[in-house]
Design a protein around this motif. Structure first.
Motif, PDB file in Angstrom:
ATOM      1  N   ALA A  33      34.778  43.725  42.765  1.00  0.00           N
ATOM      2  CA  ALA A  33      34.823  44.950  41.962  1.00  0.00           C
ATOM      3  C   ALA A  33      36.231  45.232  41.466  1.00  0.00           C
ATOM      4  O   ALA A  33      36.426  45.645  40.317  1.00  0.00           O
ATOM      5  CB  ALA A  33      34.303  46.127  42.791  1.00  0.00           C
ATOM      6  N   ASP A  34      37.222  45.027  42.311  1.00  0.00           N
ATOM      7  CA  ASP A  34      38.604  45.296  41.920  1.00  0.00           C
ATOM      8  C   ASP A  34      39.081  44.321  40.846  1.00  0.00           C
ATOM      9  O   ASP A  34      39.831  44.698  39.936  1.00  0.00           O
ATOM     10  CB  ASP A  34      39.511  45.222  43.141  1.00  0.00           C
ATOM     11  CG  ASP A  34      40.923  45.661  42.831  1.00  0.00           C
ATOM     12  OD1 ASP A  34      41.100  46.723  42.205  1.00  0.00           O
ATOM     13  OD2 ASP A  34      41.872  44.930  43.203  1.00  0.00           O
ATOM     14  N   ALA A  35      38.647  43.061  40.935  1.00  0.00           N
ATOM     15  CA  ALA A  35      39.046  42.071  39.929  1.00  0.00           C
ATOM     16  C   ALA A  35      38.425  42.382  38.573  1.00  0.00           C
ATOM     17  O   ALA A  35      39.047  42.180  37.525  1.00  0.00           O
ATOM     18  CB  ALA A  35      38.641  40.669  40.386  1.00  0.00           C
ATOM     19  N   GLY A  36      37.189  42.862  38.549  1.00  0.00           N
ATOM     20  CA  GLY A  36      36.542  43.264  37.302  1.00  0.00           C
ATOM     21  C   GLY A  36      36.305  42.132  36.326  1.00  0.00           C
ATOM     22  O   GLY A  36      36.374  42.339  35.114  1.00  0.00           O
ATOM     23  N   CYS A  37      36.003  40.946  36.840  1.00  0.00           N
ATOM     24  CA  CYS A  37      35.794  39.814  35.936  1.00  0.00           C
ATOM     25  C   CYS A  37      34.493  39.069  36.213  1.00  0.00           C
ATOM     26  O   CYS A  37      34.317  37.934  35.741  1.00  0.00           O
ATOM     27  CB  CYS A  37      36.979  38.841  36.034  1.00  0.00           C
ATOM     28  SG  CYS A  37      37.230  38.117  37.666  1.00  0.00           S
ATOM     29  N   VAL A  38      33.576  39.666  36.976  1.00  0.00           N
ATOM     30  CA  VAL A  38      32.307  39.023  37.298  1.00  0.00           C
ATOM     31  C   VAL A  38      31.167  39.964  36.941  1.00  0.00           C
ATOM     32  O   VAL A  38      31.183  41.141  37.310  1.00  0.00           O
ATOM     33  CB  VAL A  38      32.220  38.620  38.782  1.00  0.00           C
ATOM     34  CG1 VAL A  38      30.873  37.962  39.075  1.00  0.00           C
ATOM     35  CG2 VAL A  38      33.357  37.696  39.162  1.00  0.00           C
ATOM     36  N   GLU A  39      30.187  39.438  36.238  1.00  0.00           N
ATOM     37  CA  GLU A  39      28.950  40.169  35.986  1.00  0.00           C
ATOM     38  C   GLU A  39      27.929  39.671  36.991  1.00  0.00           C
ATOM     39  O   GLU A  39      27.390  38.569  36.870  1.00  0.00           O
ATOM     40  CB  GLU A  39      28.460  39.927  34.560  1.00  0.00           C
ATOM     41  CG  GLU A  39      27.159  40.657  34.237  1.00  0.00           C
ATOM     42  CD  GLU A  39      26.642  40.338  32.844  1.00  0.00           C
ATOM     43  OE1 GLU A  39      25.577  39.691  32.743  1.00  0.00           O
ATOM     44  OE2 GLU A  39      27.313  40.712  31.868  1.00  0.00           O
ATOM     45  N   PRO A 119      39.515  30.297  39.265  1.00  0.00           N
ATOM     46  CA  PRO A 119      40.437  29.874  40.338  1.00  0.00           C
ATOM     47  C   PRO A 119      41.097  31.042  41.061  1.00  0.00           C
ATOM     48  O   PRO A 119      41.149  31.066  42.296  1.00  0.00           O
ATOM     49  CB  PRO A 119      41.475  29.018  39.601  1.00  0.00           C
ATOM     50  CG  PRO A 119      40.788  28.561  38.354  1.00  0.00           C
ATOM     51  CD  PRO A 119      39.895  29.689  37.969  1.00  0.00           C
ATOM     52  N   GLY A 120      41.619  32.021  40.315  1.00  0.00           N
ATOM     53  CA  GLY A 120      42.291  33.148  40.955  1.00  0.00           C
ATOM     54  C   GLY A 120      41.358  33.973  41.814  1.00  0.00           C
ATOM     55  O   GLY A 120      41.722  34.405  42.909  1.00  0.00           O
ATOM     56  N   LEU A 121      40.126  34.191  41.331  1.00  0.00           N
ATOM     57  CA  LEU A 121      39.172  34.975  42.106  1.00  0.00           C
ATOM     58  C   LEU A 121      38.742  34.229  43.355  1.00  0.00           C
ATOM     59  O   LEU A 121      38.574  34.835  44.423  1.00  0.00           O
ATOM     60  CB  LEU A 121      37.962  35.306  41.236  1.00  0.00           C
ATOM     61  CG  LEU A 121      36.902  36.204  41.874  1.00  0.00           C
ATOM     62  CD1 LEU A 121      37.498  37.539  42.289  1.00  0.00           C
ATOM     63  CD2 LEU A 121      35.733  36.423  40.908  1.00  0.00           C
ATOM     64  N   ALA A 122      38.567  32.920  43.259  1.00  0.00           N
ATOM     65  CA  ALA A 122      38.194  32.131  44.430  1.00  0.00           C
ATOM     66  C   ALA A 122      39.267  32.239  45.518  1.00  0.00           C
ATOM     67  O   ALA A 122      38.955  32.326  46.712  1.00  0.00           O
ATOM     68  CB  ALA A 122      37.994  30.670  44.027  1.00  0.00           C
ATOM     69  N   GLU A 123      40.523  32.261  45.093  1.00  0.00           N
ATOM     70  CA  GLU A 123      41.622  32.388  46.069  1.00  0.00           C
ATOM     71  C   GLU A 123      41.605  33.746  46.745  1.00  0.00           C
ATOM     72  O   GLU A 123      41.826  33.854  47.963  1.00  0.00           O
ATOM     73  CB  GLU A 123      42.948  32.169  45.337  1.00  0.00           C
ATOM     74  CG  GLU A 123      44.152  32.140  46.259  1.00  0.00           C
ATOM     75  CD  GLU A 123      45.438  31.827  45.517  1.00  0.00           C
ATOM     76  OE1 GLU A 123      46.518  32.068  46.084  1.00  0.00           O
ATOM     77  OE2 GLU A 123      45.360  31.339  44.366  1.00  0.00           O
TER      78      GLU A 123
END
Length: 467
Positions: A33-39, A119-123
């Motif tokens: 939720a904080d990253a805001g880049c996944v639907e 990549p960044g979200l996976a980390e």
């Protein structure tokens, strides 16, 4: 070459799965939720949100203003503190938690994510023992569309496209070209160097966030600056500076003295734009359905051949060039046969199918001609501006010659009339340019509608939270 092609397409998406131990699913969802880049996928409708919220005594209204606590909060304490923002955030998180698929001690959710953010979200997820797994794209499911350019001019032009509809994921992103075409058409109809400079000043004010009530539209300042630049250049070409004041010489043509040249230039310009729209439509049909669809679609090669044949015949007749006329006459049967075959394939067949194909084929031919003539409105509204400005200037100079008192009245007349003309003509030019883009151009570029990318984004609370 790869970079330039990518810039013309929507952002590439990856099908991903969030996989985490059930005990850590909340921490993983907080980071998503904080990253805001996944639907994230979940059951359609609001019933899931409402039932999930009700089961924990949370509000069913989970709209704007929601935030999330980094750690699991004490819901009773939040209610006592009236932290509606945190309660709304927990309601959204609970809904996704309830939608997760669980197998033993593992929970998983699927969704879509821009390829550059994976990549960044996976980390970030790995820090809480969760994983972001890249999945094969499901067959028959089109990814959501996210247009490029989250800032700057591309972001300013994007509303032109999104107002018309959502670009299909496989189609080209026309934000940049459509923005440039819009401001050029606007400038042709609103051509006055004085008016253009006013638009440029307004764009600078908008960039600075002034006046304050327009601050929400700040991102549109490049769009307004482009319109001001095009209007100024057209005004220089026409010799117009707040009307025919004599401040500028005529560099190209005086609209009132040479309306035929302006009309011809407008129609030729429109014909070129329609040809480019057919090229873009052919590319889109190829990307959507392969070469067969690209060849037979009326917004693809078939339609382009019909339009090109009419354009060649018209050019040949206007210039008295027999070669152009013969080339158009030779190309016309090819386009009509291809378009007819494509239209017939979309019907049930039989006599009714043939009749329907004939009617629609006639419509394709008529539409090609009427859409071209429709660009004559560029000249028409350019002439309207020139005539209105001429009347204002004639009235102003006529009063000014009568003496000191009429001179003051002339200044007032010029100011009030110019302000009224500026507002009215800017509105008309904007509406007409938008109409030409939507009905004449976009109708050839797009056939289908995409689905917008709607990532789940709830920021973390920046104040102390009771846990």
């Amino acid at each position: 070459m790869t970079w330039s092609v990518e810039r013309l397409l929507p952002v590439r998406m990856r099908r991903v799965a969030l996989v985490a131990p059930s005990a850590e699913i909340r921490d993983a969802l907080v980071r998503i939720a904080d990253a805001g880049c996944v639907e994230l996928d979940r059951f359609e409708g609001g019933d899931v949100v409402r039932s999930a919220a009700a089961s924990r005594g949370l509000p069913s209204d989970t709209g704007a203003g929601a935030v999330l606590a980094p750690a699991t909060p004490d819901l009773d304490a939040l209610r006592q503190e009236r932290r509606e923002d945190l309660l709304a955030g927990e309601a959204q998180l609970t809904a996704f938690d309830r939608s997760a698929i669980r197998r033993g001690e593992v929970a998983a959710l699927a969704g879509w994510c821009p390829v550059t953010d994976v990549p960044g979200l996976a980390e970030r997820l790995a820090a809480v023992g969760a994983s972001l797994v890249v999945l094969p794209a499901p067959s028959g499911v089109e990814p959501p569309t996210l247009l490029r350019g989250s800032r700057g001019t591309a972001h300013s032009f994007a509303p032109l496209v999104t107002t018309y509809g959502t670009v299909p994921y496989r189609d080209v992103d026309p934000s940049w070209p459509s923005g440039v075409v819009f401001v050029v058409m606007f400038g042709v109809m609103f051509g006055d160097a004085g008016y253009g400079m006013l638009l440029l000043l307004l764009s600078l004010a908008l960039r600075r966030g002034a006046p304050s009530f327009l601050a929400r539209y700040r991102r549109l300042w490049p769009f307004l600056a482009g319109a001001g630049t095009a209007t100024t250049l057209a005004g220089i070409a026409y010799g117009e500076f707040f009307g025919p004041t004599g401040v500028l010489p005529v560099l190209w043509l005086d609209p009132l003295a040479s309306p035929e040249r302006l009309l011809t230039a407008s129609i030729v310009f429109g014909g070129l734009l329609l040809g480019l729209a057919h090229v873009a439509g052919t590319v889109n049909r190829w990307r959507e359905g392969g070469p067969v669809r690209a060849v037979y679609a009326t917004s693809g090669c078939a339609g382009f051949a019909v339009y090109a044949s009419l354009a060649l015949v018209g050019t040949g007749l206007y210039l008295d060039q027999r070669a152009y006329t013969l080339a158009g006459a030779a190309l016309a049967p090819v386009g009509l046969l291809l378009a007819g075959a494509g239209l017939l394939a979309a019907t049930p067949g039989g006599a009714a199918g043939v009749a329907e194909t004939a009617v629609r084929l006639f419509e394709v031919v008529v539409r090609a001609g009427t859409n071209t003539v429709s660009f004559a409105r560029l000249a028409a509204f350019g002439l309207t501006h020139a005539l209105l400005a001429h009347l204002i200037w004639q009235g102003t100079t006529g009063l000014a010659r009568q003496g000191p008192v009429p001179l003051a009245a002339a200044v007032a007349l010029f100011g009030v009339a110019t302000a009224a003309a500026f507002a009215l003509e800017a509105l008309i030019a904007g509406v007409q340019a938008l109409r030409l883009e939507f009905y004449e151009l976009f109708s050839r570029v797009f056939e289908d509608q995409g689905r917008p990318f709607r990532p789940w984004h709830v920021p973390l609370a920046d104040s102390e939270v009771t846990t």
